[in-house]
Design an enzyme around this catalytic site. Sequence first.
Site, PDB file in Angstrom:
ATOM      1  N   THR A  26      -6.247  12.169   6.964  1.00  0.00           N
ATOM      2  CA  THR A  26      -4.900  12.376   7.503  1.00  0.00           C
ATOM      3  C   THR A  26      -4.898  13.512   8.518  1.00  0.00           C
ATOM      4  OG1 THR A  26      -3.985  11.624   5.394  1.00  0.00           O
ATOM      5  CG2 THR A  26      -2.473  12.696   6.922  1.00  0.00           C
TER       6      THR A  26
ATOM      7  N   LYS B 220       5.584   2.421  -2.576  1.00  0.00           N
ATOM      8  CA  LYS B 220       5.547   3.825  -3.001  1.00  0.00           C
ATOM      9  C   LYS B 220       5.902   3.865  -4.465  1.00  0.00           C
ATOM     10  CE  LYS B 220       4.575   7.684  -0.810  1.00  0.00           C
ATOM     11  NZ  LYS B 220       3.493   7.783   0.189  1.00  0.00           N
TER      12      LYS B 220
ATOM     13  N   LYS C 271       4.275   2.205   8.832  1.00  0.00           N
ATOM     14  CA  LYS C 271       3.044   2.943   9.121  1.00  0.00           C
ATOM     15  C   LYS C 271       1.837   2.009   9.157  1.00  0.00           C
ATOM     16  CE  LYS C 271       2.650   6.922   7.112  1.00  0.00           C
ATOM     17  NZ  LYS C 271       2.365   8.019   6.151  1.00  0.00           N
TER      18      LYS C 271
ATOM     19  N   LYS D 244       0.855  -1.188   0.000  1.00  0.00           N
ATOM     20  CA  LYS D 244       0.000   0.000   0.000  1.00  0.00           C
ATOM     21  C   LYS D 244       0.885   1.231   0.000  1.00  0.00           C
ATOM     22  CE  LYS D 244      -4.117   1.735   0.118  1.00  0.00           C
ATOM     23  NZ  LYS D 244      -3.640   2.696  -0.892  1.00  0.00           N
TER      24      LYS D 244
ATOM     25  N   ASN E  64      -3.964  19.919   2.065  1.00  0.00           N
ATOM     26  CA  ASN E  64      -5.052  19.088   2.566  1.00  0.00           C
ATOM     27  C   ASN E  64      -4.843  18.687   4.017  1.00  0.00           C
ATOM     28  OD1 ASN E  64      -7.396  17.369   2.420  1.00  0.00           O
ATOM     29  ND2 ASN E  64      -6.010  15.651   2.260  1.00  0.00           N
TER      30      ASN E  64
ATOM     31  N   SER F 252      -7.868   4.680   3.752  1.00  0.00           N
ATOM     32  CA  SER F 252      -7.628   3.968   2.495  1.00  0.00           C
ATOM     33  C   SER F 252      -7.932   2.477   2.665  1.00  0.00           C
ATOM     34  CB  SER F 252      -6.174   4.147   2.046  1.00  0.00           C
ATOM     35  OG  SER F 252      -5.975   5.409   1.449  1.00  0.00           O
TER      36      SER F 252
END
Length: 435
Positions: A209, A125, A113, A89, A240, A368
């Site tokens: 987030t 990533k 994480k 992810k 954001n 997510s």
Amino acid sequence: MGTDLRLPTATIVRPDKDRFLNEENPFEAMMSRFDRAAALLDLDPGIYQVLRHPEKQITVSIPVMMDSGEVKVFIGHRVLYNTSRGPAKGGIRFDLNVNLDEVTALAAWMTWKCAVVNLPFGGAKGGVVCDPLGMSVGELERLTRRYTAGIISVLGPDSDVPAPDVNTNERVMAWVMDTYSMHMRHTVTSVVTGKPVEMGGSLGRREATGRGCMIVTMQALQQLGMPVQGTTVAVQGFGNVGSVAAQLLARQGCKIVAISDRTGGYTNPTGIDVDAAIAYVQRHKTLEGFAGGDPVSNDELLTLDVDVLVPAALENVITSKNAGKIRAKIICEGANGPTTAGADAILDEKGIFVIPDILANAGGVTVSYFEWVQDRGGYFWSEATVNERLEDIMVRSFRDVLALSKQHRVNMRTAAYMLSISRVATVHRLRGIYA
């Protein structure tokens, strides 16, 4: 007689924890923290070697027909760092500064994480070296689709699930999903997260987030016995994450006394009207010219005398050069890697309570995960349900890390790495090595 789940031994070579060849190299920073946590865990040498290396590093050439008729070739990367706990992810970023070291570090960060909030994901990533601000919508779509085709062998709901990151958004995720679905010959909504709600995106994802940052900051204030009402907060980065964190902290009773974006910042000791600042940015695209406070530079904002500092913009903004000037009592890392490894000891000496990035900004990947679950089940939750379940996970994760921090008398960052590494290592011990 029980089965011995230990891996074969190997030699651990640990770099000097006080030596940083390049303080701002993201992979070195991540690995220095990994090494400290691994040493404290007395990690099995074989597992140490496994976790120190990414599973896959993919680099692809991306030829794109530009609007002018010229063909340009871009370079893209996708790194799957570890998938022992589940599908990889991690986001995809479009930026001129993308490089393999950075993408690998961020993929490792995603591994820790996801594990620290106990999601059934590994870490990945991706990135493309480009200047998206100088490209048309058509050029960006062609770039995205060709990049997706280049890495499609690793993509999939059960293998690698991308999401938006720097300079990518819902629209880019829609292109990735559509490209993958065309190759699969049926619609696969769960191949990406961060999609438009109309395409299977989750309610509450955009705010997740920043909301997670607010939740763990509330927990830190409680732990330190600090009152929420009137707590002063400075937020660097008003995108954001920063804007949502500022807005939600203000609603809890905190006083937001400074905000900034790439054009600079503004400070107001009586409190900034965050809703007005958000509305201003929506109209003008930046904070430049905002009349709600006195000008302050991004560097100055970091050293303001506040209770809480939220670095929610760039990597490496708190370094060994300025860490001694930080006056905040709590740092909540809304950005990935805002503090260099060289600054950690200085902040510790000053007694600053740091909520590390792999915990503080994990709200995004948590929702997510909720999106992925909803897509696979074909059943979608209300925003209230999403927010309630997000709070449960963030509070539980904060308390797990805090307990480990107290048990081993280490800071929150080291405790977070210890918790996540131990969870990943446990799965490797149980699965063994396929030979």
